[in-house]
Design a protein around this motif. Structure first.
Motif, mmCIF file in Angstrom:
data_model
loop_
_atom_site.group_PDB
_atom_site.id
_atom_site.type_symbol
_atom_site.label_atom_id
_atom_site.label_comp_id
_atom_site.label_asym_id
_atom_site.label_seq_id
_atom_site.Cartn_x
_atom_site.Cartn_y
_atom_site.Cartn_z
ATOM 1 N N PRO A 1 -18.812 -59.836 51.864
ATOM 2 C CA PRO A 1 -18.431 -61.051 51.137
ATOM 3 C C PRO A 1 -19.409 -61.429 50.024
ATOM 4 C CG PRO A 1 -18.086 -61.386 53.467
ATOM 5 C CD PRO A 1 -18.768 -60.053 53.331
ATOM 6 N N THR A 2 -20.697 -61.204 50.257
ATOM 7 C CA THR A 2 -21.675 -61.570 49.230
ATOM 8 C C THR A 2 -21.394 -60.821 47.927
ATOM 9 O OG1 THR A 2 -24.018 -61.824 48.765
ATOM 10 C CG2 THR A 2 -23.396 -59.882 50.016
ATOM 11 N N ALA A 3 -21.020 -59.543 48.050
ATOM 12 C CA ALA A 3 -20.676 -58.752 46.867
ATOM 13 C C ALA A 3 -19.399 -59.302 46.241
ATOM 14 C CB ALA A 3 -20.497 -57.286 47.260
ATOM 15 N N ILE A 4 -18.426 -59.614 47.080
ATOM 16 C CA ILE A 4 -17.150 -60.123 46.560
ATOM 17 C C ILE A 4 -17.374 -61.421 45.773
ATOM 18 C CG2 ILE A 4 -14.847 -60.978 47.218
ATOM 19 C CD1 ILE A 4 -15.141 -59.089 49.741
ATOM 20 N N ARG A 5 -18.226 -62.298 46.316
ATOM 21 C CA ARG A 5 -18.489 -63.553 45.606
ATOM 22 C C ARG A 5 -19.225 -63.314 44.282
ATOM 23 N NH1 ARG A 5 -19.289 -65.475 51.118
ATOM 24 N NH2 ARG A 5 -21.491 -64.965 50.886
ATOM 25 N N ALA A 6 -20.083 -62.302 44.251
ATOM 26 C CA ALA A 6 -20.747 -61.981 42.980
ATOM 27 C C ALA A 6 -19.712 -61.473 41.972
ATOM 28 C CB ALA A 6 -21.842 -60.945 43.206
ATOM 29 N N PHE A 7 -18.810 -60.609 42.421
ATOM 30 C CA PHE A 7 -17.770 -60.088 41.517
ATOM 31 C C PHE A 7 -16.909 -61.224 40.974
ATOM 32 C CE2 PHE A 7 -17.879 -56.278 44.584
ATOM 33 C CZ PHE A 7 -18.896 -55.668 43.868
ATOM 34 N N MET A 8 -16.600 -62.184 41.844
ATOM 35 C CA MET A 8 -15.790 -63.333 41.407
ATOM 36 C C MET A 8 -16.494 -64.072 40.285
ATOM 37 S SD MET A 8 -14.643 -65.037 45.010
ATOM 38 C CE MET A 8 -13.700 -66.429 44.383
ATOM 39 N N LYS A 9 -17.803 -64.237 40.471
ATOM 40 C CA LYS A 9 -18.576 -64.984 39.488
ATOM 41 C C LYS A 9 -18.639 -64.220 38.160
ATOM 42 C CE LYS A 9 -23.163 -66.408 38.733
ATOM 43 N NZ LYS A 9 -24.498 -66.228 39.269
ATOM 44 N N TRP A 10 -18.736 -62.898 38.259
ATOM 45 C CA TRP A 10 -18.822 -62.096 37.035
ATOM 46 C C TRP A 10 -17.502 -62.105 36.260
ATOM 47 C CZ3 TRP A 10 -21.374 -57.379 39.942
ATOM 48 C CH2 TRP A 10 -22.684 -57.747 40.305
ATOM 49 N N GLU B 1 -20.675 -61.041 57.162
ATOM 50 C CA GLU B 1 -20.803 -62.496 57.225
ATOM 51 C C GLU B 1 -19.402 -63.074 57.122
ATOM 52 O OE1 GLU B 1 -22.333 -64.010 53.446
ATOM 53 O OE2 GLU B 1 -22.157 -61.992 52.670
ATOM 54 N N PRO B 2 -19.286 -64.352 57.416
ATOM 55 C CA PRO B 2 -17.956 -64.954 57.287
ATOM 56 C C PRO B 2 -17.490 -64.860 55.831
ATOM 57 C CG PRO B 2 -19.472 -66.424 58.452
ATOM 58 C CD PRO B 2 -20.298 -65.309 57.891
ATOM 59 N N ILE B 3 -16.221 -64.559 55.649
ATOM 60 C CA ILE B 3 -15.685 -64.538 54.282
ATOM 61 C C ILE B 3 -14.883 -65.821 54.076
ATOM 62 C CG2 ILE B 3 -13.731 -63.024 55.001
ATOM 63 C CD1 ILE B 3 -13.841 -61.930 52.043
ATOM 64 N N ASN B 4 -15.214 -66.546 53.026
ATOM 65 C CA ASN B 4 -14.490 -67.783 52.744
ATOM 66 C C ASN B 4 -13.106 -67.443 52.199
ATOM 67 O OD1 ASN B 4 -16.457 -66.861 50.779
ATOM 68 N ND2 ASN B 4 -15.649 -68.426 49.400
ATOM 69 N N PRO B 5 -12.093 -68.233 52.555
ATOM 70 C CA PRO B 5 -10.719 -67.927 52.151
ATOM 71 C C PRO B 5 -10.571 -67.652 50.659
ATOM 72 C CG PRO B 5 -10.711 -69.732 53.715
ATOM 73 C CD PRO B 5 -12.150 -69.434 53.422
ATOM 74 N N GLU B 6 -11.306 -68.376 49.840
ATOM 75 C CA GLU B 6 -11.206 -68.203 48.393
ATOM 76 C C GLU B 6 -11.608 -66.774 47.989
ATOM 77 O OE1 GLU B 6 -13.912 -70.712 46.322
ATOM 78 O OE2 GLU B 6 -13.073 -70.169 44.356
ATOM 79 N N ALA B 7 -12.684 -66.290 48.585
ATOM 80 C CA ALA B 7 -13.140 -64.932 48.281
ATOM 81 C C ALA B 7 -12.158 -63.897 48.843
ATOM 82 C CB ALA B 7 -14.538 -64.704 48.857
ATOM 83 N N TRP B 8 -11.644 -64.190 50.023
ATOM 84 C CA TRP B 8 -10.656 -63.294 50.660
ATOM 85 C C TRP B 8 -9.450 -63.115 49.748
ATOM 86 C CZ3 TRP B 8 -5.794 -62.379 52.351
ATOM 87 C CH2 TRP B 8 -5.586 -61.592 53.485
ATOM 88 N N ILE B 9 -8.918 -64.238 49.240
ATOM 89 C CA ILE B 9 -7.728 -64.206 48.377
ATOM 90 C C ILE B 9 -8.039 -63.482 47.067
ATOM 91 C CG2 ILE B 9 -6.190 -65.677 46.980
ATOM 92 C CD1 ILE B 9 -5.317 -65.779 49.839
ATOM 93 N N TRP B 10 -9.192 -63.754 46.525
ATOM 94 C CA TRP B 10 -9.572 -63.092 45.267
ATOM 95 C C TRP B 10 -9.621 -61.567 45.459
ATOM 96 C CZ3 TRP B 10 -13.290 -59.821 43.359
ATOM 97 C CH2 TRP B 10 -13.408 -59.759 41.949
ATOM 98 N N TYR B 11 -10.231 -61.183 46.554
ATOM 99 C CA TYR B 11 -10.364 -59.762 46.902
ATOM 100 C C TYR B 11 -8.969 -59.125 47.034
ATOM 101 C CZ TYR B 11 -12.803 -56.015 49.679
ATOM 102 O OH TYR B 11 -13.367 -54.864 50.156
ATOM 103 N N GLN B 12 -8.125 -59.803 47.774
ATOM 104 C CA GLN B 12 -6.786 -59.292 48.051
ATOM 105 C C GLN B 12 -5.978 -59.171 46.761
ATOM 106 O OE1 GLN B 12 -3.567 -60.793 48.257
ATOM 107 N NE2 GLN B 12 -2.576 -59.585 49.883
ATOM 108 N N GLU B 13 -6.101 -60.185 45.884
ATOM 109 C CA GLU B 13 -5.299 -60.177 44.651
ATOM 110 C C GLU B 13 -5.914 -59.309 43.562
ATOM 111 O OE1 GLU B 13 -4.913 -64.312 43.604
ATOM 112 O OE2 GLU B 13 -3.269 -64.640 45.042
ATOM 113 N N GLN B 14 -7.183 -59.583 43.261
ATOM 114 C CA GLN B 14 -7.790 -58.946 42.085
ATOM 115 C C GLN B 14 -8.175 -57.486 42.342
ATOM 116 O OE1 GLN B 14 -7.696 -60.509 39.235
ATOM 117 N NE2 GLN B 14 -6.935 -62.366 40.213
ATOM 118 N N ILE B 15 -8.681 -57.192 43.509
ATOM 119 C CA ILE B 15 -9.096 -55.813 43.800
ATOM 120 C C ILE B 15 -7.950 -55.049 44.446
ATOM 121 C CG2 ILE B 15 -10.831 -54.348 44.929
ATOM 122 C CD1 ILE B 15 -11.860 -56.286 42.659
ATOM 123 N N GLY B 16 -7.266 -55.695 45.372
ATOM 124 C CA GLY B 16 -6.194 -55.019 46.095
ATOM 125 C C GLY B 16 -4.842 -55.105 45.416
ATOM 126 N N GLY B 17 -4.774 -55.778 44.267
ATOM 127 C CA GLY B 17 -3.501 -55.886 43.546
ATOM 128 C C GLY B 17 -2.394 -56.460 44.431
#
Ligand code: 7RM
Length: 656
Positions: free
Chosen positions: A366-375, A396-412
């Motif tokens: 998640p820490t990486a995902i949150r960094a990618f979101m910020k970038w 670590e726990p993944i916050n829903p916002e990061a989860w959704i971003w990951y699912q949409e932006q990376i996972g299309g």
């Protein structure tokens, strides 16, 4: 980021059932497995163990004398054979079809690349095992591994496993002192390292740190040094002790017979932070561990022959052991490994790698995902990520916002997301969706893996069906830690004393919703999680107190947007020492030097006193409230309430 409150999490209404397509092809498609495995977990695990290659069968699936488990105890096998030989040689000793399949695809940070087929890996591992054998190492000896993320790091571990040597990998980001302590605790006879590795365009001089560490170790007899770049080796060698990897490999025999190990022989030890100052050597054994990582890799990642799988963890962490080396290679998978940083030379490095190597399964933190979101998504959009078919999260726990971003932006919006909860101690994934079966909810790790008895317990050890409490495992599982190296009392105390030896205490707080899904809330002990890395409060405190200016220190975690938590240190200085911004900087550097960059506090707050109970215990809870900017909880047990008020004001003054 403050991790969302449980009320916010439980009001999450979005959910994602598996797609028809995924469901139809998934390795795990039969939902009844949860029930059958729960009814007879031993039978469930036995079935998985049978998919491995054994030299001798076992008679007893589980011998449980709480809190000590032995799985498959009469059985014999070799972990390296299961990860390598089995894909190279068929049952009759002929060539196996997988021998030409890619085992490792590697890219170094500067862009250098290498690919090893299973046949290549077999040759390298055999030769390197011969190197280890020739220096006189014997079954059961410990070998420290301090390497950059290169194929040689994997080869080193597998060669140890081939000979029944116990590897103790130390993350390359750890300091010389941390390396020294781990070598001493494990009494390692040999060290495998490299002259240097790359990180953000800079050379990390591992051998230099190793040389420093070795000034304080008595057990190391030989050091084998991998040359990261043949054009520019950058280290000095001590004659009689240090050997170049490439020179020894040239002299080594092509084949080294694997040593048949008992299922309960130690495969490795890996140090992890706990609540006291000294990291503990978590002990994993051969048969059960391999069974756990093999099964979870196949089902959680839905691993198939045609996949290109990338887990971004360094092999210095358990995720690297279980899901870069042993899980995927025992499955005969193609594993991609990358040496460097996600933002080097640009912030799209990961996406370029996925595009270039057509990665299909991607597992990160998640820490990486949150960094990618910020970038920002621009870095993502310019790359073709259509090869991806499954995404994983861990650490670590993944916050829903990061989860959704990951699912949409990376996972299309096409790829299932598996949020996997587990620990160094559990060896393998414990709570996770199965991508072809589980409807996911952003922020929840969902259900226990089949055959795993995970529960939330209250203080008294009663099961909480829906609600909050302590994460516990109520039955032994194959990949569980067996003990703490040379400290079984600490093993019993740390994991089994809370409920009088009945259940495994994980140290995490968690919640279960009406459907029985797990929602993890972070640690309930003095362990912090900074950027997905575990770090003990006391470890950092000891490092700070080691500085001549410091009288006392208390370290807590505060919420951080990207890292999840950041370290805040409250420090009292010795009589006559003047506090200053410069001293704060010196102390930050001191912690980094003593432990490694991950232990560097973000803030140092100087204070004349620390809040203590009347019996003299530092009240970290109050410090945490101060660091989080929260209203202060109960202060009635404080010896001197004024201390807290002044600290609170002081802390508010440091915030911009
Ligand atoms: C695999 C690993 C273990 C600690 C554990 C938790 C936290 C890990 C998750 C998680 C919430 C997750 N091993 N943790 N995964 N918390 N959701 N999916 O990280 O030994 O280094 O750390 O990490 O607190 O106790 S570890």
């Amino acid at each position: 980021m403050t991790h969302p409150s449980i009320d916010v999490l439980l009001s999450e209404t979005r959910n994602f059932p598996p797609s028809e397509d995924f469901k139809a092809k998934a390795n795990s498609r039969d939902a009844s497995v949860y029930e059958t495995a729960a009814r007879d977990p031993e039978k469930f695990w036995e079935k998985w163990a049978k998919e491995l290659k054994w030299d001798n069968p076992w008679k007893t699936t589980l011998d449980w004398k709480p809190p000590h488990a032995q799985w498959f105890k009469e059985g014999k096998l070799n972990a390296c054979v299961n990860c390598v030989d089995r894909h190279v040689l068929d049952e009759k000793g002929g060539e196996h079809a997988r021998s030409k399949k890619k085992a490792l695809i590697w890219e170094g940070e500067p862009g250098d690349t290498r690919t090893l087929t299973y046949g290549d890996l077999y040759r390298e591992v055999n030769r390197f095992a011969n190197v280890l054998k020739k220096i006189g190492l014997q079954k059961g000896d410990r070998v420290a591994v301090y390497m950059p993320m290169t194929p040689e790091a994997v080869i080193a571990c597998l060669a140890c496993a081939r000979l029944g040597l116990v590897h103790s990998v130390v993350f390359g980001g750890f300091s010389a002192e941390s390396l020294r302590d781990r070598i001493n605790d494990a009494e390692a006879r040999a060290l495998i390292t490299a002259d240097f590795g790359w990180r953000r365009g800079k050379r990390i001089e591992l051998k230099k740190a190793a040389d420093e560490a070795l000034q304080g170790t008595a057990s190391i007899e030989k050091v084998i040094v991998y040359r990261r770049d043949e054009k520019e080796p950058v280290c000095t060698m001590k004659s009689g002790r240090d050997l170049w990897w490439h020179e020894e490999m040239q002299k080594a025999a092509e084949f080294t017979a694997p040593v048949s190990c008992h299922a309960e022989d130690m495969l490795f030890t890996l140090y992890t932070s706990g609540t006291t100052g000294k990291p503990k050597g978590i002990v994993h054994t051969t048969g059960g561990y391999l069974t756990g990582v093999y099964a979870t890799t196949k089902w959680v990642f839905d691993m198939r022959d045609e996949d290109v799988y990338w887990c971004t963890a360094d092999i210095g962490w358990i995720t690297g052991h279980s899901y870069v080396i042993y899980g995927p290679l025992s499955n005969g998978a193609t594993v991609f490994i990358y040496e460097g940083s996600p933002d080097w030379p640009e912030k799209d490095r990961f996406w370029r790698l996925i595009e270039k190597y057509k990665v299909t399964i991607f597992y990160t933190a998640p820490t990486a995902i949150r960094a990618f979101m910020k970038w920002g998504t621009d870095w993502v959009k310019r790359c073709d990520l259509s090869s991806l078919r499954l995404l994983g999260s861990v650490g670590e726990p993944i916050n829903p916002e990061a989860w959704i971003w990951y699912q949409e932006q990376i996972g299309g919006s096409r790829c299932p997301v598996v949020d996997t909860w587990w620990q160094t101690e559990t060896g393998a994934i414990m709570v996770t969706p199965l991508p072809g079966l589980t409807t996911t909810k952003p922020g929840s790790a969902t259900r226990a893996f089949p055959g795993i008895a995970a529960e939330i317990l209250n203080e008294e050890g009663q099961i909480v069906k829906a609600g909050g409490g302590f994460m516990a495992i109520t039955k032994p599982w194959p990949s569980m830690l067996r003990t703490i190296f040379n400290d079984d009392a600490r093993y019993q105390q740390t994991y089994w004393s809370k409920w009088q030896g009945r259940f495994y205490f994980a140290g995490d707080g968690a919640h279960r919703d009406e459907e029985g899904y797990f929602w993890f809330m972070g640690r309930v002990d003095d362990v912090m999680n900074v950027a997905g890395h575990r770090i003990g409060t006391m470890e950092v405190e000891s490092a700070l107190v080691d500085h001549p200016s410091v009288a006392e220190a208390a370290v807590v975690g505060k919420p951080h947007d990207i890292k999840g938590q950041a370290l805040v240190a409250f420090v009292t200085v010795k009589e006559g020492v003047a506090t200053s911004a410069a001293l704060a900087e010196v102390l930050k550097q001191h912690a980094a030097k003593k432990i490694g960059a991950i232990a560097k506090p973000d803030d140092i707050i100087f204070t004349a006193d620390l809040p203590k109970t009347r019996s003299g215990k530092i009240m970290r809870r109050l410090l945490r409230d101060i660091a989080e900017g929260k209203a202060l909880g109960d202060t009635t047990t404080l010896a001197d309430a004024a201390v807290v008020e002044s600290l609170k004001q002081k802390y508010a003054g440091t915030e911009e």
